[in-house]
Write an enzyme that holds these catalytic residues in place. Structure first.
Site, short mmCIF file in Angstrom:
data_model
loop_
_atom_site.label_atom_id
_atom_site.label_comp_id
_atom_site.label_asym_id
_atom_site.label_seq_id
_atom_site.Cartn_x
_atom_site.Cartn_y
_atom_site.Cartn_z
N GLY A 1 -0.93 -4.14 -3.59
CA GLY A 1 -1.14 -3.16 -2.35
C GLY A 1 -0.49 -3.71 -1.19
O GLY A 1 0.42 -4.57 -1.19
N ASP A 2 -0.30 -2.80 -0.19
CA ASP A 2 0.56 -3.11 0.91
C ASP A 2 1.97 -3.20 0.67
O ASP A 2 2.59 -3.93 1.41
CB ASP A 2 -0.15 -4.18 1.76
CG ASP A 2 -1.42 -4.31 2.07
OD1 ASP A 2 -2.03 -3.17 2.28
OD2 ASP A 2 -2.21 -5.37 1.73
N ARG B 1 -3.03 -11.47 5.92
CA ARG B 1 -2.62 -11.37 4.24
C ARG B 1 -2.08 -12.64 3.81
O ARG B 1 -1.43 -13.44 4.62
CB ARG B 1 -1.59 -10.09 4.07
CG ARG B 1 -2.14 -8.89 4.56
CD ARG B 1 -1.18 -7.78 4.21
NE ARG B 1 -1.61 -6.52 4.56
CZ ARG B 1 -0.99 -5.42 4.95
NH1 ARG B 1 0.41 -5.61 5.17
NH2 ARG B 1 -1.80 -4.44 5.29
N ALA C 1 -8.86 0.48 1.70
CA ALA C 1 -7.45 -0.34 2.20
C ALA C 1 -6.82 0.99 2.96
O ALA C 1 -7.25 2.16 3.34
CB ALA C 1 -6.60 -0.27 0.92
N GLY C 2 -5.70 0.51 3.53
CA GLY C 2 -5.05 1.72 4.52
C GLY C 2 -3.58 1.68 4.14
O GLY C 2 -3.12 0.74 3.77
N HIS C 3 -3.06 2.70 5.00
CA HIS C 3 -1.65 2.75 4.89
C HIS C 3 -1.08 2.91 6.58
O HIS C 3 -1.75 3.47 7.17
CB HIS C 3 -1.09 4.12 4.44
CG HIS C 3 -1.12 4.52 2.95
ND1 HIS C 3 -0.73 3.46 2.15
CD2 HIS C 3 -1.80 5.45 2.34
CE1 HIS C 3 -1.13 3.97 0.92
NE2 HIS C 3 -1.73 5.12 1.01
N GLY D 1 2.69 3.82 2.23
CA GLY D 1 2.37 5.08 3.09
C GLY D 1 3.86 5.56 3.66
O GLY D 1 3.90 6.87 3.80
P1 GDP Z 1 1.00 0.54 1.94
O1 GDP Z 1 -0.63 0.44 1.82
O2 GDP Z 1 1.38 0.08 0.61
O3 GDP Z 1 1.23 1.97 2.65
O4 GDP Z 1 1.39 -0.55 2.76
P2 GDP Z 1 0.93 -0.94 4.55
O5 GDP Z 1 1.06 0.29 5.13
O6 GDP Z 1 -0.53 -1.83 4.35
O7 GDP Z 1 2.03 -2.14 4.62
C1 GDP Z 1 3.34 -1.56 4.84
C2 GDP Z 1 3.77 -2.27 6.38
O8 GDP Z 1 5.01 -2.25 6.07
C3 GDP Z 1 3.48 -1.29 7.42
O9 GDP Z 1 3.29 -1.83 8.40
C4 GDP Z 1 4.76 -0.31 7.40
O10 GDP Z 1 5.17 0.16 8.56
C5 GDP Z 1 5.56 -1.42 7.08
N1 GDP Z 1 7.06 -1.06 6.55
C6 GDP Z 1 7.09 -0.12 5.37
N2 GDP Z 1 8.32 -0.09 4.96
C7 GDP Z 1 8.84 -1.20 5.96
C8 GDP Z 1 10.22 -1.49 5.72
O11 GDP Z 1 11.10 -1.17 4.89
N3 GDP Z 1 10.57 -2.42 6.69
C9 GDP Z 1 9.71 -2.99 7.71
N4 GDP Z 1 10.14 -4.03 8.59
N5 GDP Z 1 8.44 -2.40 7.70
C10 GDP Z 1 8.09 -1.80 6.83
#
Ligand code: GDP
Length: 426
Positions: free
Chosen positions: A11-12, A306, A38-40, A16
């Site tokens: 995850g994470d 995390r 869980a969240g995006h 999103g």
């Molecule tokens: P999800 O649950 O799979 O959507 O993942 P999360 O939202 O928990 O974690 C992804 C984090 O990384 C978020 O804070 C996004 O804004 C950030 N993020 C996503 N893609 C990128 C990237 O390519 N570069 C950076 N620096 N941050 C990213």
């Protein structure tokens, strides 16, 4: 045409952001499993949002957001999110909620807390959102579908029957106050008011949309390694996180899912307990956590730090395979720009034997990482639009991992925004 966006890992992974980005071209975005546990995190013109229940497409005017039957629907959380999004200037999203989606009941959250307390140090690291008790009840056939809100007499009767059983556990196992069914019924009537305008047969809506040639995205929560069957059982979530489950959790024909975009992050992070072979600790981990994601690697729902680790090719190869990946979106690559050298986990050593296949949990607990150290690129790659413009070592990192996992990396994400994406041809 249906495209699923799912996670390869714990995850994470940045699903999103990828969903938000692909939603530009989509008509409908569907959540098909999981709940508010869980969240995006999504960053766009309206600001920064942590969505737990709403699909990541809610920021567009042209899309319809669907909460599928497979979701653990927490109605008050959904409405809080809806209000939050609207209060920040996003136009009221077009939202549909499946009449067959089941509801997280107020007591599911209580049972989650009480069970974590009972297990004390041996707990699963639950987010206490009621997800495990919810899915247990769903499969024990004592759950409540949204449509049941609309037959009050039957609802009352079933509620009394279900609460009788719950109260035995509350009194004798957890030593907690009994449930008040009148109170719960009143709460459910509040839920009814909130959800009523959105309820419909969403599988029929999607069937018609498919026939009309609409573009549909299925948005997964968590990743392969948290799948109930194929993940690191029992340190998993209580619903299937696989694209295949999208057919069930959205109620669409499996053969209509034509593309499976599996999202995998350029390093690893995990929340909750369980084996994490490429985990790192101490200052090394703290630094990656601080620099990770967009503002650090802390849970979108819980704020928990995390667990951090290097990219794990063994876990990701398996994660991509089980998803049925047609393409990989490789995310958060920009974060690694500070490193002189980047270790990557290329194999596991278990009882003196080396493997590149992801084992069952008992074996996994014994696995030690085999690391290969790749040279870093030591520069900021944000803002780069063309793959060829990435530093050579950065491209080598992507191509090395692509080879190890055996699935094509077609997108490289180099920042949190919608526009921070580099496409590669297959
Ligand atoms: P999800 O649950 O799979 O959507 O993942 P999360 O939202 O928990 O974690 C992804 C984090 O990384 C978020 O804070 C996004 O804004 C950030 N993020 C996503 N893609 C990128 C990237 O390519 N570069 C950076 N620096 N941050 C990213």
């Amino acid at each position: 045409m249906i495209k699923a966006i799912v996670g390869a890992n714990w995850g994470d992974e940045g699903k999103g952001k990828i969903t938000d980005m692909l939603a530009e071209e989509a008509d409908i975005i569907v959540r098909f499993q999981g709940g508010a546990n869980a969240g995006h995190t999504i960053v766009n013109n309206y600001g920064k949002f942590a969505l737990h229940t709403l699909p990541s497409g809610v920021f567009y005017n042209h899309t319809t957001s669907v909460i599928g039957n497979g979701v653990a629907l927490n109605i008050p959380v959904l409405f809080k999110e809806l209000q939050d999004v609207v209060s920040k200037g996003v136009p009221m999203p077009k939202l549909l909620v499946s009449d067959r989606a089941q509801m997280v009941m107020p007591y599911h959250i209580l049972f989650d807390q009480y069970e974590e307390e009972r297990l004390a140090g041996k707990s699963f690291g639950s987010t206490k959102s009621g997800i495990a008790p919810f899915y247990s009840d769903k499969y024990a056939k004592t759950g409540f579908q949204v449509q049941e809100l609309f037959d009050e007499a039957a609802l009352k009767e079933k509620l009394n029957s279900v609460c009788t059983v719950k109260n035995v556990l509350l009194e004798h196992l957890y030593h907690k106050p009994a449930l008040d069914t009148e109170e719960i019924f009143k709460e459910l009537m509040e839920y009814k008011k909130m959800v009523e305008p959105f309820v419909c047969d969403t599988s029929l809506f999607l069937w018609d949309a498919i026939k009309e040639g609409k573009q549909i995205l299925l948005e997964g929560q968590l990743g392969t390694l948290k799948d109930t069957d194929h993940g690191i059982y029992p340190m998993v979530t209580s619903s299937s996180t696989l694209a295949a489950y999208g057919a069930i959790g959205a109620g669409v024909p499996p053969y209509e899912i034509k593309e499976i975009v599996t999202v995998s992050k350029a390093y690893s992070s995990a929340v909750g307990a369980g084996a994490f072979v490429s985990e790192i600790f101490g200052e090394e981990a703290d630094e990656l956590r601080r620099r990770g994601g967009d503002g650090g690697e802390y849970g979108a729902t819980t704020g928990r730090p995390r667990r951090m680790g290097w990219y794990d090719c063994v876990a990701s190869k398996y994660g991509c395979r089980l998803q049925g990946t047609t393409q990989v979106a490789f995310t958060v690559l920009d974060v690694l720009g500070y490193l002189e050298e980047i270790p990557v986990c290329v194999g596991y050593e278990i009882d003196g034997k080396i493997t590149t296949e992801f084992p069952t949990t008992t074996q996994l607990e014994k696995a030690k990482p085999i690391l290969k150290v790749l040279p870093g690129w030591e520069s900021d790659i944000r803002g780069i639009k063309n793959y060829e413009e990435l530093p050579e070592n950065c491209r080598k990192y992507v191509e090395f991992i692509e080879k190890q996992i055996g699935f094509p990396i077609t997108m490289v994400s180099n920042g949190p925004g919608r526009e921070d994406i580099i496409y590669r041809s297959r």
